[in-house]
Design an enzyme around this catalytic site. Sequence first.
Site, PDB file in Angstrom:
ATOM      1  N   GLY A 142       0.856  -1.207   0.000  1.00 13.03           N
ATOM      2  CA  GLY A 142       0.000   0.000   0.000  1.00 13.03           C
ATOM      3  C   GLY A 142       0.876   1.236   0.000  1.00 13.03           C
ATOM      4  N   GLY A 143       1.935   1.182  -0.774  1.00 17.84           N
ATOM      5  CA  GLY A 143       2.979   2.227  -0.739  1.00 17.84           C
ATOM      6  C   GLY A 143       2.711   3.418  -1.634  1.00 17.84           C
TER       7      GLY A 143
ATOM      8  N   ASP B 240       0.897  -1.765  -4.639  1.00 21.28           N
ATOM      9  CA  ASP B 240      -0.349  -1.009  -4.449  1.00 21.28           C
ATOM     10  C   ASP B 240      -1.310  -1.464  -5.529  1.00 21.28           C
ATOM     11  OD1 ASP B 240      -2.344   1.186  -3.934  1.00 21.28           O
ATOM     12  OD2 ASP B 240      -0.720   2.016  -2.724  1.00 21.28           O
TER      13      ASP B 240
ATOM     14  N   HIS C 113      -4.413   2.107   9.632  1.00 21.37           N
ATOM     15  CA  HIS C 113      -5.335   3.076  10.248  1.00 21.37           C
ATOM     16  C   HIS C 113      -6.571   3.309   9.363  1.00 21.37           C
ATOM     17  CE1 HIS C 113      -4.034   7.201   8.335  1.00 21.37           C
ATOM     18  NE2 HIS C 113      -4.114   6.258   7.435  1.00 21.37           N
TER      19      HIS C 113
HETATM   20  C1  LIG Z   1      -3.480   6.192   3.323  1.00 21.07           C
HETATM   21  S1  LIG Z   1      -2.718   5.619   1.892  1.00 21.07           S
HETATM   22  C2  LIG Z   1      -1.052   5.454   2.420  1.00 21.07           C
HETATM   23  C3  LIG Z   1      -0.076   5.437   1.299  1.00 21.07           C
HETATM   24  C4  LIG Z   1       1.386   5.339   1.687  1.00 21.07           C
HETATM   25  N1  LIG Z   1       1.694   4.125   2.381  1.00 21.07           N
HETATM   26  C5  LIG Z   1       1.764   6.559   2.497  1.00 21.07           C
HETATM   27  O1  LIG Z   1       1.867   6.487   3.712  1.00 21.07           O
HETATM   28  O2  LIG Z   1       1.937   7.609   1.910  1.00 21.07           O
HETATM   29  C6  LIG Z   1      -3.265   3.972   1.762  1.00 21.07           C
HETATM   30  C7  LIG Z   1      -2.797   3.238   0.531  1.00 21.07           C
HETATM   31  O3  LIG Z   1      -3.402   1.948   0.518  1.00 21.07           O
HETATM   32  C8  LIG Z   1      -3.699   1.608  -0.821  1.00 21.07           C
HETATM   33  N2  LIG Z   1      -4.741   0.578  -0.853  1.00 21.07           N
HETATM   34  C9  LIG Z   1      -6.044   0.690  -0.554  1.00 21.07           C
HETATM   35  N3  LIG Z   1      -6.671  -0.476  -0.714  1.00 21.07           N
HETATM   36  C10 LIG Z   1      -5.728  -1.360  -1.134  1.00 21.07           C
HETATM   37  C11 LIG Z   1      -5.751  -2.750  -1.456  1.00 21.07           C
HETATM   38  N4  LIG Z   1      -6.886  -3.448  -1.373  1.00 21.07           N
HETATM   39  N5  LIG Z   1      -4.610  -3.320  -1.817  1.00 21.07           N
HETATM   40  C12 LIG Z   1      -3.445  -2.625  -1.898  1.00 21.07           C
HETATM   41  N6  LIG Z   1      -3.360  -1.318  -1.612  1.00 21.07           N
HETATM   42  C13 LIG Z   1      -4.494  -0.683  -1.227  1.00 21.07           C
HETATM   43  C14 LIG Z   1      -4.168   2.922  -1.394  1.00 21.07           C
HETATM   44  O4  LIG Z   1      -4.145   2.914  -2.805  1.00 21.07           O
HETATM   45  C15 LIG Z   1      -3.184   3.904  -0.770  1.00 21.07           C
HETATM   46  O5  LIG Z   1      -2.061   4.082  -1.566  1.00 21.07           O
END
Ligand SMILES: C[S@@+](CC[C@H](N)C(=O)[O-])C[C@H]1O[C@@H](n2cnc3c(N)ncnc32)[C@H](O)[C@@H]1O
Length: 452
Positions: free
Chosen positions: A293-294, A318, A359
């Site tokens: 989820g980067g 991601d 979170h």
């Molecule tokens: C709050 S953001 C945080 C992004 C990054 N880690 C940061 O701190 O800047 C949450 C991330 O989770 C990803 N995400 C949401 N659902 C997901 C899934 N089912 N599988 C993989 N990534 C996912 C989103 O696309 C987003 O980039």
Amino acid sequence: MPSNGTANGASNGTTNGHSNGTAKSTSRKTSKDTPNGKVQYSPAERAAEVAVSPNNAERVPSTIAAIQSIGDTFNAANNDARMKLLVEARRLVQSLETPRETMIKHNWAQPAAHAAITLGVDTGLFKAMLANDASPKTVAKLSENVNVDASLLARTMRHLAAMGYIRETAADEYEPTNFSKSLAIPIIGDGYPCLAGGANSSLLKLNTYAAKIGYREPTSSAHGPYQHAYDTHLNFFAYLQDNPPLGPQFNHHMAGYRQGRPSWMDENFFPVKERLIKGAKAEDDAALLVDIGGSIGHDIAEFARKHGNSAGRLVLQDLPAVLGQIDTLDERIERMSYDFFTKQPLAGARAYYMHSVLHDWPDDVCERILENVKDAMEPGYSKLLINENVIPDVQAHWEATGLDLMMLALFASRERTAAQWKHLLEDRAGLRIVKIWEVGNGVESLIECELP
Ligand SMILES: C[S@@+](CC[C@H](N)C(=O)[O-])C[C@H]1O[C@@H](n2cnc3c(N)ncnc32)[C@H](O)[C@@H]1O
């Protein structure tokens, strides 16, 4: 109580600060003369008196003294003094303001400022203000450059100047401040249209949602406050991707919120060399760090910059739509489309890393995400590094408490205390917390976990 026998203690005897005489006659009707000649005030009059008196006049002198004393040690490089001064400066404003002024600020000025900034970002106003060395520019000139009606732009910019976000140099002429210069950078500016378009309604409607479910704490991320506010079956991330350009704007916001915060991969935070790089497998296909989820890779790119000479693959995971929105990325970093509700494709990495991911989800959903990480971890070798707020039991920071309510409104989830992290990670997910690494106030902690 006021010596002029009026309702509110304002020297002109009115409830609104304008001496039109109306409030005086109202107050005469409701105040009662007593036998000893003193005026008694009705509960409504007493309440109005409080609303137009400083919030905390007694605290003003000691706060000014604190500002003077800390101010002696201040210079732009002294972040500690800057942060302490900000606490005192906010306290001073809060003490000096009357409740009425604070209420007007919340309800008129701040929402209007958010709307004005959003309009400015959408139209390229802040970029246009930077032309010709950011020299002062008239509204007429800017209106041609950004293609916004001059009278609409004039009103927008007048409020931005009144709030101190741009500088008025003459009538309908302005120059940028450092703040408005930063709004021209997507990682700072794009948070405004993104949150205005895909998040803030959820906060604005939190009270009606809470009433609808009988003031219980929302727990469903699939049928929760977000779906109520946006009248959608989608979750926040899907809604953003479904409504361009909110998705790319959110990626920029993610790249922006972390700027200037302590970074776990720095010397004084988490000993990367000792605990991650030392003992890591050197084979070609061994993964050193998997960022789950980067987003568009800002964290793993920082890792590549700071520790990129170490052996092992650096992998960014991601959703495909998000990876497709990457402009540039260090060539050492592999991009891997991955949905974290499915089996983790990379088994036995030295470290799996999640920043501001858990979170976003309530405990039951986090358990499903963590199960997939756990299944991929190699006992005695793999670590899970969770980079999140750990809210202290007292004196939480407003950035963390604000985000906590955002998480509630967007996902029915939360920022967690140490006890809540322990409950999730150890009691529910069956991991072992090795240590919670933190510098300061619980914002951006690193929770180091292993298999038990
Ligand atoms: C709050 S953001 C945080 C992004 C990054 N880690 C940061 O701190 O800047 C949450 C991330 O989770 C990803 N995400 C949401 N659902 C997901 C899934 N089912 N599988 C993989 N990534 C996912 C989103 O696309 C987003 O980039």
